[in-house]
Design a protein around this motif. Sequence first.
Motif, PDB file in Angstrom:
ATOM      1  N   VAL A  23      -3.380  10.292  -2.882  1.00 25.59           N
ATOM      2  CA  VAL A  23      -3.023   8.918  -3.261  1.00 25.59           C
ATOM      3  C   VAL A  23      -4.272   8.058  -3.348  1.00 25.59           C
ATOM      4  O   VAL A  23      -4.437   7.261  -4.284  1.00 25.59           O
ATOM      5  CB  VAL A  23      -2.021   8.324  -2.254  1.00 25.59           C
ATOM      6  CG1 VAL A  23      -1.802   6.838  -2.531  1.00 25.59           C
ATOM      7  CG2 VAL A  23      -0.697   9.064  -2.315  1.00 25.59           C
ATOM      8  N   ASP A  24      -5.173   8.202  -2.377  1.00 26.06           N
ATOM      9  CA  ASP A  24      -6.421   7.439  -2.401  1.00 26.06           C
ATOM     10  C   ASP A  24      -7.249   7.773  -3.640  1.00 26.06           C
ATOM     11  O   ASP A  24      -7.781   6.884  -4.314  1.00 26.06           O
ATOM     12  CB  ASP A  24      -7.243   7.731  -1.140  1.00 26.06           C
ATOM     13  CG  ASP A  24      -6.756   6.942   0.065  1.00 26.06           C
ATOM     14  OD1 ASP A  24      -6.040   5.941  -0.133  1.00 26.06           O
ATOM     15  OD2 ASP A  24      -7.090   7.323   1.201  1.00 26.06           O
TER      16      ASP A  24
ATOM     17  N   GLU B 220      -1.882   3.447  -4.574  1.00 29.65           N
ATOM     18  CA  GLU B 220      -1.369   2.710  -3.418  1.00 29.65           C
ATOM     19  C   GLU B 220      -0.101   1.924  -3.739  1.00 29.65           C
ATOM     20  O   GLU B 220       0.846   1.885  -2.947  1.00 29.65           O
ATOM     21  CB  GLU B 220      -2.446   1.762  -2.872  1.00 29.65           C
ATOM     22  CG  GLU B 220      -3.637   2.453  -2.220  1.00 29.65           C
ATOM     23  CD  GLU B 220      -4.673   2.915  -3.227  1.00 29.65           C
ATOM     24  OE1 GLU B 220      -4.450   2.715  -4.444  1.00 29.65           O
ATOM     25  OE2 GLU B 220      -5.703   3.478  -2.802  1.00 29.65           O
ATOM     26  N   GLU B 221      -0.073   1.290  -4.919  1.00 27.57           N
ATOM     27  CA  GLU B 221       1.091   0.470  -5.269  1.00 27.57           C
ATOM     28  C   GLU B 221       2.346   1.330  -5.394  1.00 27.57           C
ATOM     29  O   GLU B 221       3.425   0.958  -4.907  1.00 27.57           O
ATOM     30  CB  GLU B 221       0.829  -0.278  -6.574  1.00 27.57           C
ATOM     31  CG  GLU B 221       1.940  -1.251  -6.950  1.00 27.57           C
ATOM     32  CD  GLU B 221       1.596  -2.078  -8.171  1.00 27.57           C
ATOM     33  OE1 GLU B 221       2.526  -2.618  -8.800  1.00 27.57           O
ATOM     34  OE2 GLU B 221       0.395  -2.190  -8.496  1.00 27.57           O
TER      35      GLU B 221
ATOM     36  N   GLU C 119       3.528   2.393  -1.943  1.00 24.63           N
ATOM     37  CA  GLU C 119       4.262   1.341  -1.239  1.00 24.63           C
ATOM     38  C   GLU C 119       5.686   1.219  -1.778  1.00 24.63           C
ATOM     39  O   GLU C 119       6.635   1.013  -1.019  1.00 24.63           O
ATOM     40  CB  GLU C 119       3.519   0.014  -1.379  1.00 24.63           C
ATOM     41  CG  GLU C 119       2.211  -0.034  -0.605  1.00 24.63           C
ATOM     42  CD  GLU C 119       1.473  -1.344  -0.812  1.00 24.63           C
ATOM     43  OE1 GLU C 119       2.123  -2.330  -1.236  1.00 24.63           O
ATOM     44  OE2 GLU C 119       0.255  -1.380  -0.569  1.00 24.63           O
TER      45      GLU C 119
ATOM     46  N   HIS D 130      -6.515   7.320   7.277  1.00 25.59           N
ATOM     47  CA  HIS D 130      -6.263   6.503   6.085  1.00 25.59           C
ATOM     48  C   HIS D 130      -5.559   5.208   6.506  1.00 25.59           C
ATOM     49  O   HIS D 130      -4.404   4.967   6.136  1.00 25.59           O
ATOM     50  CB  HIS D 130      -5.402   7.262   5.074  1.00 25.59           C
ATOM     51  CG  HIS D 130      -6.004   8.540   4.588  1.00 25.59           C
ATOM     52  ND1 HIS D 130      -5.952   9.712   5.319  1.00 25.59           N
ATOM     53  CD2 HIS D 130      -6.682   8.840   3.449  1.00 25.59           C
ATOM     54  CE1 HIS D 130      -6.562  10.670   4.647  1.00 25.59           C
ATOM     55  NE2 HIS D 130      -7.016  10.171   3.512  1.00 25.59           N
TER      56      HIS D 130
ATOM     57  N   LEU E 219      -4.057   2.624   3.648  1.00 31.05           N
ATOM     58  CA  LEU E 219      -2.928   3.196   2.926  1.00 31.05           C
ATOM     59  C   LEU E 219      -1.706   3.333   3.822  1.00 31.05           C
ATOM     60  O   LEU E 219      -0.598   2.903   3.466  1.00 31.05           O
ATOM     61  CB  LEU E 219      -3.310   4.566   2.360  1.00 31.05           C
ATOM     62  CG  LEU E 219      -2.167   5.382   1.746  1.00 31.05           C
ATOM     63  CD1 LEU E 219      -1.601   4.676   0.521  1.00 31.05           C
ATOM     64  CD2 LEU E 219      -2.643   6.789   1.398  1.00 31.05           C
TER      65      LEU E 219
ATOM     66  N   SER F  91      -0.151  -0.044   5.021  1.00 30.31           N
ATOM     67  CA  SER F  91       0.552  -0.747   3.947  1.00 30.31           C
ATOM     68  C   SER F  91       1.861  -0.041   3.608  1.00 30.31           C
ATOM     69  O   SER F  91       2.880  -0.695   3.339  1.00 30.31           O
ATOM     70  CB  SER F  91      -0.333  -0.852   2.705  1.00 30.31           C
ATOM     71  OG  SER F  91      -0.634   0.432   2.176  1.00 30.31           O
TER      72      SER F  91
END
Length: 225
Positions: A101-102, A107-108, A111, A169, A172, A175
């Motif tokens: 994901v990083d 990230e969006e 979430e 992390h 990430l 959040s």
Amino acid sequence: MSALGDPVRRALYRFVSERGRDVGRNEAAEAVGIQRTLAAFHLDKLVEAGLLEAGFRRLTGRTGPGSGRPAKVYRRAREERSVSLPPRDYRTLALVLAETVDLLGGEEKAEEAARRAGERLASVAPSGDASGEAGDLVEVLRERGYEPYEEEGRIRLRNCPFHVLAETHPVLVCSMNLALCRGLLAGLGETGITAMLDPRPEECCVAFGPGAISQSAASSKNNED
């Protein structure tokens, strides 16, 4: 985990873990209704098993001459332990996925997925009473391993179920954890409570307090799967 097979020992471990601070032998013995010497025996066995940590501290708060000898105190061990039969390695896969994901800058989307996961958790949560209190929320958080407790009008979380990932992390995972908790609130219909980032050492980064749920969390139920 055989050290927790004894019901008295299990009760002592649960009591110390739920305090979130140093606990003396007298306090632990009184809490579970046993003699101090028996409590000391079981507490030390839990230390030997690596489930508790022990130290020495003056419980009176006094210092200097006449303050008495430091008492032996206990708290839950920081080291994480898990049992899986047959062996499984979900931790490594979770770390790989978090790194992916990083690398992809997702990230969006992560979430958004976490919010939906929170809503799904709410959909299978047991129904509470009709008092309008946060009982349902606390029960779901407890079942998910967050170890919720109330302090000064807020619901705080003594344990982070994603601690290993959060260490590697943090941005990430925290959040996503916040988004999951907001999705949980939306799914439970808890319109008078909001989830926020309020990190404390050795606790979860999320806390709950009075307020309205964010629009993104409240509207996520309308998103397409």
